[in-house]
Write a protein that holds these residues in place. Structure first.
Motif, PDB file in Angstrom:
ATOM      1  N   ARG A  41      20.876  53.323  34.927  1.00  0.00           N
ATOM      2  CA  ARG A  41      19.637  52.723  34.420  1.00  0.00           C
ATOM      3  C   ARG A  41      19.918  51.685  33.340  1.00  0.00           C
ATOM      4  NH1 ARG A  41      15.979  49.948  35.196  1.00  0.00           N
ATOM      5  NH2 ARG A  41      14.095  50.058  33.938  1.00  0.00           N
ATOM      6  N   ALA A  42      20.796  51.991  32.404  1.00  0.00           N
ATOM      7  CA  ALA A  42      21.140  51.009  31.370  1.00  0.00           C
ATOM      8  C   ALA A  42      21.761  49.763  32.001  1.00  0.00           C
ATOM      9  CB  ALA A  42      22.103  51.619  30.347  1.00  0.00           C
ATOM     10  N   SER A  43      22.607  49.965  32.995  1.00  0.00           N
ATOM     11  CA  SER A  43      23.246  48.829  33.675  1.00  0.00           C
ATOM     12  C   SER A  43      22.227  47.984  34.428  1.00  0.00           C
ATOM     13  CB  SER A  43      24.337  49.336  34.622  1.00  0.00           C
ATOM     14  OG  SER A  43      25.338  50.014  33.891  1.00  0.00           O
ATOM     15  N   MET A  52      26.586  48.508  37.782  1.00  0.00           N
ATOM     16  CA  MET A  52      25.624  49.046  38.748  1.00  0.00           C
ATOM     17  C   MET A  52      26.347  49.497  40.013  1.00  0.00           C
ATOM     18  SD  MET A  52      22.560  46.289  38.127  1.00  0.00           S
ATOM     19  CE  MET A  52      21.732  46.624  39.660  1.00  0.00           C
ATOM     20  N   ASP A  53      27.278  48.682  40.478  1.00  0.00           N
ATOM     21  CA  ASP A  53      28.054  49.024  41.670  1.00  0.00           C
ATOM     22  C   ASP A  53      28.872  50.294  41.423  1.00  0.00           C
ATOM     23  OD1 ASP A  53      29.240  48.287  44.351  1.00  0.00           O
ATOM     24  OD2 ASP A  53      31.057  48.167  43.118  1.00  0.00           O
ATOM     25  N   MET A  54      29.566  50.338  40.297  1.00  0.00           N
ATOM     26  CA  MET A  54      30.422  51.488  39.973  1.00  0.00           C
ATOM     27  C   MET A  54      29.612  52.765  39.819  1.00  0.00           C
ATOM     28  SD  MET A  54      32.699  52.204  36.551  1.00  0.00           S
ATOM     29  CE  MET A  54      33.487  50.615  36.655  1.00  0.00           C
ATOM     30  N   HIS A  55      28.529  52.698  39.061  1.00  0.00           N
ATOM     31  CA  HIS A  55      27.810  53.932  38.741  1.00  0.00           C
ATOM     32  C   HIS A  55      26.882  54.401  39.851  1.00  0.00           C
ATOM     33  CE1 HIS A  55      29.874  54.203  35.075  1.00  0.00           C
ATOM     34  NE2 HIS A  55      29.481  53.003  34.696  1.00  0.00           N
ATOM     35  N   SER A  56      26.455  53.519  40.720  1.00  0.00           N
ATOM     36  CA  SER A  56      25.717  54.001  41.887  1.00  0.00           C
ATOM     37  C   SER A  56      26.683  54.749  42.814  1.00  0.00           C
ATOM     38  CB  SER A  56      24.996  52.866  42.616  1.00  0.00           C
ATOM     39  OG  SER A  56      25.903  51.899  43.092  1.00  0.00           O
ATOM     40  N   ALA A  57      27.904  54.244  42.954  1.00  0.00           N
ATOM     41  CA  ALA A  57      28.916  54.950  43.760  1.00  0.00           C
ATOM     42  C   ALA A  57      29.285  56.282  43.113  1.00  0.00           C
ATOM     43  CB  ALA A  57      30.156  54.077  43.939  1.00  0.00           C
ATOM     44  N   TRP A 133      30.149  48.980  27.591  1.00  0.00           N
ATOM     45  CA  TRP A 133      30.829  48.604  28.842  1.00  0.00           C
ATOM     46  C   TRP A 133      30.092  47.453  29.527  1.00  0.00           C
ATOM     47  CZ3 TRP A 133      35.602  49.764  29.314  1.00  0.00           C
ATOM     48  CH2 TRP A 133      36.106  51.012  28.938  1.00  0.00           C
ATOM     49  N   ASN A 134      28.763  47.520  29.543  1.00  0.00           N
ATOM     50  CA  ASN A 134      27.979  46.433  30.143  1.00  0.00           C
ATOM     51  C   ASN A 134      28.301  45.110  29.474  1.00  0.00           C
ATOM     52  OD1 ASN A 134      24.792  48.208  30.709  1.00  0.00           O
ATOM     53  ND2 ASN A 134      26.672  48.272  31.871  1.00  0.00           N
ATOM     54  N   ARG A 135      28.409  45.120  28.177  1.00  0.00           N
ATOM     55  CA  ARG A 135      28.674  43.885  27.459  1.00  0.00           C
ATOM     56  C   ARG A 135      30.081  43.347  27.729  1.00  0.00           C
ATOM     57  NH1 ARG A 135      24.370  46.080  26.284  1.00  0.00           N
ATOM     58  NH2 ARG A 135      22.726  45.168  25.021  1.00  0.00           N
ATOM     59  N   PHE A 136      31.050  44.233  27.842  1.00  0.00           N
ATOM     60  CA  PHE A 136      32.390  43.788  28.250  1.00  0.00           C
ATOM     61  C   PHE A 136      32.331  43.159  29.643  1.00  0.00           C
ATOM     62  CE2 PHE A 136      34.359  46.589  25.017  1.00  0.00           C
ATOM     63  CZ  PHE A 136      35.426  45.800  24.615  1.00  0.00           C
ATOM     64  N   ILE A 138      29.791  42.014  31.467  1.00  0.00           N
ATOM     65  CA  ILE A 138      28.982  40.808  31.580  1.00  0.00           C
ATOM     66  C   ILE A 138      29.655  39.619  30.891  1.00  0.00           C
ATOM     67  CG2 ILE A 138      26.787  39.743  30.902  1.00  0.00           C
ATOM     68  CD1 ILE A 138      25.521  42.587  31.334  1.00  0.00           C
ATOM     69  N   ALA A 139      30.154  39.832  29.674  1.00  0.00           N
ATOM     70  CA  ALA A 139      30.768  38.741  28.905  1.00  0.00           C
ATOM     71  C   ALA A 139      31.961  38.139  29.641  1.00  0.00           C
ATOM     72  CB  ALA A 139      31.193  39.235  27.526  1.00  0.00           C
ATOM     73  N   PHE A 140      32.760  39.008  30.263  1.00  0.00           N
ATOM     74  CA  PHE A 140      33.982  38.550  30.911  1.00  0.00           C
ATOM     75  C   PHE A 140      33.849  38.434  32.424  1.00  0.00           C
ATOM     76  CE2 PHE A 140      35.694  40.640  26.951  1.00  0.00           C
ATOM     77  CZ  PHE A 140      35.871  39.443  26.282  1.00  0.00           C
ATOM     78  N   ARG A 141      32.599  38.592  32.908  1.00  0.00           N
ATOM     79  CA  ARG A 141      32.257  38.432  34.320  1.00  0.00           C
ATOM     80  C   ARG A 141      33.123  39.297  35.253  1.00  0.00           C
ATOM     81  NH1 ARG A 141      31.061  31.943  34.448  1.00  0.00           N
ATOM     82  NH2 ARG A 141      29.078  32.081  33.369  1.00  0.00           N
ATOM     83  N   ALA A 142      33.205  40.572  34.921  1.00  0.00           N
ATOM     84  CA  ALA A 142      33.899  41.510  35.818  1.00  0.00           C
ATOM     85  C   ALA A 142      33.184  41.536  37.150  1.00  0.00           C
ATOM     86  CB  ALA A 142      33.915  42.896  35.191  1.00  0.00           C
ATOM     87  N   GLN A 143      33.947  41.600  38.209  1.00  0.00           N
ATOM     88  CA  GLN A 143      33.401  41.548  39.561  1.00  0.00           C
ATOM     89  C   GLN A 143      33.545  42.882  40.276  1.00  0.00           C
ATOM     90  OE1 GLN A 143      31.964  38.514  40.852  1.00  0.00           O
ATOM     91  NE2 GLN A 143      32.079  38.218  38.641  1.00  0.00           N
ATOM     92  N   PRO A 144      32.500  43.325  40.965  1.00  0.00           N
ATOM     93  CA  PRO A 144      32.649  44.541  41.772  1.00  0.00           C
ATOM     94  C   PRO A 144      33.763  44.338  42.811  1.00  0.00           C
ATOM     95  CG  PRO A 144      30.339  43.893  41.635  1.00  0.00           C
ATOM     96  CD  PRO A 144      31.148  42.764  41.061  1.00  0.00           C
ATOM     97  N   ALA A 145      34.456  45.421  43.106  1.00  0.00           N
ATOM     98  CA  ALA A 145      35.561  45.342  44.084  1.00  0.00           C
ATOM     99  C   ALA A 145      35.050  45.059  45.480  1.00  0.00           C
ATOM    100  CB  ALA A 145      36.357  46.633  44.063  1.00  0.00           C
TER     101      ALA A 145
END
Length: 145
Positions: A41-43, A52-57, A133-136, A138-145
């Motif tokens: 929800r926070a994500s 969102m991808d990680m935590h829904s899985a 974690w969201n801020r890390f 988002i800031a660094f544009r981590a991509q879902p696998a």
């Protein structure tokens, strides 16, 4: 969109500090399903696709059903969540959107009967951690696998 920085590699000590928060959350008495709902929800609120991808899985692995996951963003309008979960989700929203109302009394009054003082502290730590974690991500544009 491409990843700006691999924050896991660029500062292992920073990630170690974040993992300390996660370690405490994992030792709490909060239910695994509740933990994943809060993270998701926070994500969602923060618009963090990676999380969102990680935590829904992770929620699915913890036994969460698709119907609840599909309606999490509208949890107030569904009968699918317990009173304890609703209180945790309202607390998550209040803390994630802290700039809006600075955690109003009605959010406190809703969450407090459903959690012990230790659980409330751990729930708040969980919300702090996922927002970090969201801020890390988002800031660094981590991509879902």
């Amino acid at each position: 969109m491409s990843q700006r920085l691999d924050f896991y590699k660029s500062s292992p000590e920073a990630i170690k500090a974040m993992m300390g928060l996660e370690h405490r959350v994992s030792k709490s008495t909060l239910e695994k399903s509740l933990i994943e709902l809060v993270r998701l929800r926070a994500s969602q609120i923060n618009g963090c696709a990676y999380c969102m991808d990680m935590h829904s899985a992770d929620a699915r692995k913890a036994g969460e059903n698709e119907r609840r996951l599909a309606t999490l963003g509208a949890w107030r309008e569904t009968p699918f969540f317990t009173d304890r979960e609703r209180a945790a989700l309202a607390w998550t929203e209040a803390l994630t959107l802290i700039v809006n109302d600075h955690v109003p009394d009605n959010a406190w009054e809703a969450v407090q009967p459903h959690f012990s003082p230790e659980e409330l502290t751990d729930l708040t730590l969980l919300i702090v951690a996922i927002n970090g974690w969201n801020r890390f991500a988002i800031a660094f544009r981590a991509q879902p696998a």
